[in-house]
Design a protein around this motif. Structure first.
Motif, PDB file in Angstrom:
ATOM      1  N   GLU A  93       7.432   6.130  -1.785  1.00 12.68           N
ATOM      2  CA  GLU A  93       6.768   4.827  -1.590  1.00 12.68           C
ATOM      3  C   GLU A  93       5.804   4.876  -0.404  1.00 12.68           C
ATOM      4  OE1 GLU A  93       7.323   3.076  -4.672  1.00 12.68           O
ATOM      5  OE2 GLU A  93       7.289   1.391  -3.261  1.00 12.68           O
ATOM      6  N   ARG A  94       6.158   5.743   0.587  1.00 17.98           N
ATOM      7  CA  ARG A  94       5.279   5.868   1.768  1.00 17.98           C
ATOM      8  C   ARG A  94       4.195   6.920   1.536  1.00 17.98           C
ATOM      9  NH1 ARG A  94      10.445   5.797   4.228  1.00 17.98           N
ATOM     10  NH2 ARG A  94      10.388   8.078   4.417  1.00 17.98           N
TER      11      ARG A  94
ATOM     12  N   ASP B 129       9.399   1.454 -12.088  1.00 17.64           N
ATOM     13  CA  ASP B 129       8.643   2.173 -11.056  1.00 17.64           C
ATOM     14  C   ASP B 129       9.092   3.638 -10.939  1.00 17.64           C
ATOM     15  OD1 ASP B 129       7.106  -0.104 -10.017  1.00 17.64           O
ATOM     16  OD2 ASP B 129       9.088  -0.893  -9.486  1.00 17.64           O
ATOM     17  N   TYR B 130      10.376   3.869 -11.122  1.00 22.42           N
ATOM     18  CA  TYR B 130      10.926   5.239 -11.068  1.00 22.42           C
ATOM     19  C   TYR B 130      12.009   5.370 -12.138  1.00 22.42           C
ATOM     20  CZ  TYR B 130       8.767   5.525  -6.438  1.00 22.42           C
ATOM     21  OH  TYR B 130       7.855   5.526  -5.415  1.00 22.42           O
TER      22      TYR B 130
ATOM     23  N   ILE C  73      11.680  -2.744  -6.125  1.00 21.49           N
ATOM     24  CA  ILE C  73      11.332  -1.492  -6.813  1.00 21.49           C
ATOM     25  C   ILE C  73      12.268  -1.372  -8.010  1.00 21.49           C
ATOM     26  CG2 ILE C  73      11.267   1.035  -6.604  1.00 21.49           C
ATOM     27  CD1 ILE C  73      10.926   0.634  -3.562  1.00 21.49           C
TER      28      ILE C  73
ATOM     29  N   GLN D 136      12.069   6.152  -1.187  1.00 21.46           N
ATOM     30  CA  GLN D 136      11.401   5.498  -0.052  1.00 21.46           C
ATOM     31  C   GLN D 136      10.289   6.384   0.507  1.00 21.46           C
ATOM     32  OE1 GLN D 136      11.509   2.420   0.980  1.00 21.46           O
ATOM     33  NE2 GLN D 136      12.994   1.944  -0.617  1.00 21.46           N
TER      34      GLN D 136
ATOM     35  N   TYR E 188      15.878  -3.141  -4.522  1.00 20.47           N
ATOM     36  CA  TYR E 188      15.720  -2.524  -5.852  1.00 20.47           C
ATOM     37  C   TYR E 188      16.186  -3.472  -6.953  1.00 20.47           C
ATOM     38  CZ  TYR E 188      15.494   1.695  -2.992  1.00 20.47           C
ATOM     39  OH  TYR E 188      15.147   2.622  -2.049  1.00 20.47           O
TER      40      TYR E 188
END
Ligand code: GZL
Length: 328
Positions: free
Chosen positions: A297-298, A91-92, A33, A294, A64
Motif C-alpha cells: 500500500e505504501r 484489492d488483494y 482494503i 501494508q 480491512y
C-alpha cells in the motif's frame, strides 16, 4: 387530543428540518482494503489456527474488509473463489494453494485484472513466479531436514535395518513435497534405512488411522517398525491410535513417531512420550500477510519469499506451562 397531535407533528417537522441541515456522516478513516482470501479447508489443527490468524489480522478495525472462502479441500472451489474475488474487484487476493499445480489460468486472470495475489503457507509451481506478488510460509524441505538429521543421530549406531513407515500429506502440496523429499534423500544416503511403506494420510487423523490400520494388519509376521514419519500432527494422532490398538510400544524403547506442525495437541503427545520429535511449522501467518500488504500500500515492492524460523521439540524440552504459553 388535537393539541398533542399538533405538538407531535411540529416536533417531527422540527427534527426533520434539523436532520436535513446536518452535514452527512463523514466516513471515519480511510477506505477499507478488501481482501479476498481462499483457504483450503479445516483438515487439521494447523489449518484451523492458520484461518484464525488470518481472520484476526484482517479485521475492519485494522482497516480491512475480509471475504473469506473455505474450499473444503477442493482446488476447483479455490479457483471458483479467486474468480469471484476478481469479479468483486477486491484489492488483494490471499491464496493458500492446496497443491502446486493447476493455477496458471486463474493467476493470469488476477494479473490481467491488476489484483495482486499473495501466496500464504504453500507454493505454486516455480514457473508461475511472475504471477504472484509474494509468498509467505515455511521452508518445508528445511523442516524435513530438521527431522531426518535427528533421526540419523538417533539411529547412527543401529546395526540392523531401520524400518520406516512414511505417512505423506496431501499429494502435490508444497508441505508434502518438501517433507517427503527430505526423508527420501535420507533413505538414499543411509543404506540400512528400509522404507516399509509410503501411505497417503492427506494431513488428516481419520485417513491416517485407516491407512495405518490396513498397513499394520498386512505387515509380514514379526516385521519390526522403528520409525513412523508423519507429515503433520493430525496424521501422527491417527497413526498412534492404530499402533496402540495393536499393542505397539511408542517412544524411547519402541516406535519413534515423527511429526510436523507442533500444535498444542501435538506437543502434548510429545510430552507424553508418544511422539519422539515434532518439527514446528508456524500457522500464524496473518500478521505477516498484513505487513506485506501494508508495505505494498505504501508502494514498497515485497520480497518474493518470507520464511518463518522454525525449531524442533523432543519430550525432554516440554512442560505443560510451555505448551499452554504457545499461541496455537
Ligand atoms: C503446512 C501446511 C500443512 C500442515 C498441515 O504449512 O500446509 O497443511 O502441516 C496442514 O497440518 O494440513
Amino acid at each position: 387530543m388535537k393539541r398533542n397531535l399538533l405538538w407531535a407533528l411540529l416536533a417531527l417537522l422540527l427534527l426533520s428540518a434539523c436532520a436535513a441541515g446536518r452535514e452527512p456522516e463523514e466516513p471515519s478513516g480511510p477506505p477499507l482494503i478488501t481482501i479476498g482470501l481462499s483457504q483450503i479447508g479445516a483438515e487439521s489443527d494447523w489449518r484451523v489456527a492458520n484461518s484464525e490468524s488470518m481472520k484476526e489480522a484482517f479485521t475492519e478495525e485494522n482497516g480491512y474488509r475480509l471475504l473469506f472462502d473455505d474450499a473444503r479441500q477442493m482446488q476447483e472451489n479455490q479457483i471458483t473463489a479467486v474468480r469471484k474475488f476478481i469479479q468483486q474487484r477486491v484489492d488483494y487476493i490471499v491464496l493458500m494453494p492446496i497443491s502446486e499445480t493447476g493455477w496458471e489460468g486463474v493467476l493470469q486472470e488476477a494479473r490481467n485484472a491488476g489484483i495482486p495475489v499473495i501466496l500464504a503457507d504453500r507454493m505454486v509451481d516455480a514457473e508461475l513466479e511472475g504471477l504472484y506478488a509474494a509468498h509467505i510460509g515455511s521452508d518445508f524441505r528445511a523442516e524435513g531436514e530438521l527431522a531426518v538429521r535427528w533421526m540419523e543421530e538417533r539411529y547412527q549406531d543401529a546395526e540392523g535395518p531401520v524400518n520406516i513407515i512414511h505417512i505423506q500429506g496431501t499429494y502435490g502440496s508444497t508441505a508434502q513435497l518438501g517433507r517427503t523429499a527430505a526423508l527420501e534423500a535420507a533413505v538414499e544416503r543411509n543404506g540400512n534405512w528400509n522404507l516399509l511403506a509410503q501411505l497417503d494420510g492427506d494431513f488428516t487423523q481419520a485417513k491416517t488411522y485407516e491407512v495405518m490400520r490396513d498397513c499394520l494388519d498386512n505387515l509380514p509376521v514379526g516385521q519390526g517398525i522403528d520409525i513412523v514419519y508423519c507429515e503433520n500432527d493430525n496424521e501422527a494422532f491417527g497413526a498412534i491410535q492404530a499402533l496402540e490398538e495393536r499393542g505397539y510400544v511408542l517412544g524411547e524403547d519402541g516406535v519413534a513417531v515423527i511429526s510436523f506442525d507442533a500444535t498444542r495437541n501435538g506437543l502434548r503427545s510429545c510430552m507424553e512420550g508418544k511422539i519422539a520429535l515434532v518439527v514446528e511449522c508456524d500457522p500464524l501467518l496473518g500478521p505477516l500477510a498484513a505487513r506485506v500488504i501494508q508495505g505494498m500500500e505504501r508502494g514498497e515492492p515485497p520480497e518474493e519469499h518470507y520464511y518463518a524460523q522454525e525449531r524442533i521439540f523432543t519430550p525432554d524440552m516440554l512442560t505443560e506451562e510451555l505448551i499452554q504459553a504457545r499461541e496455537y
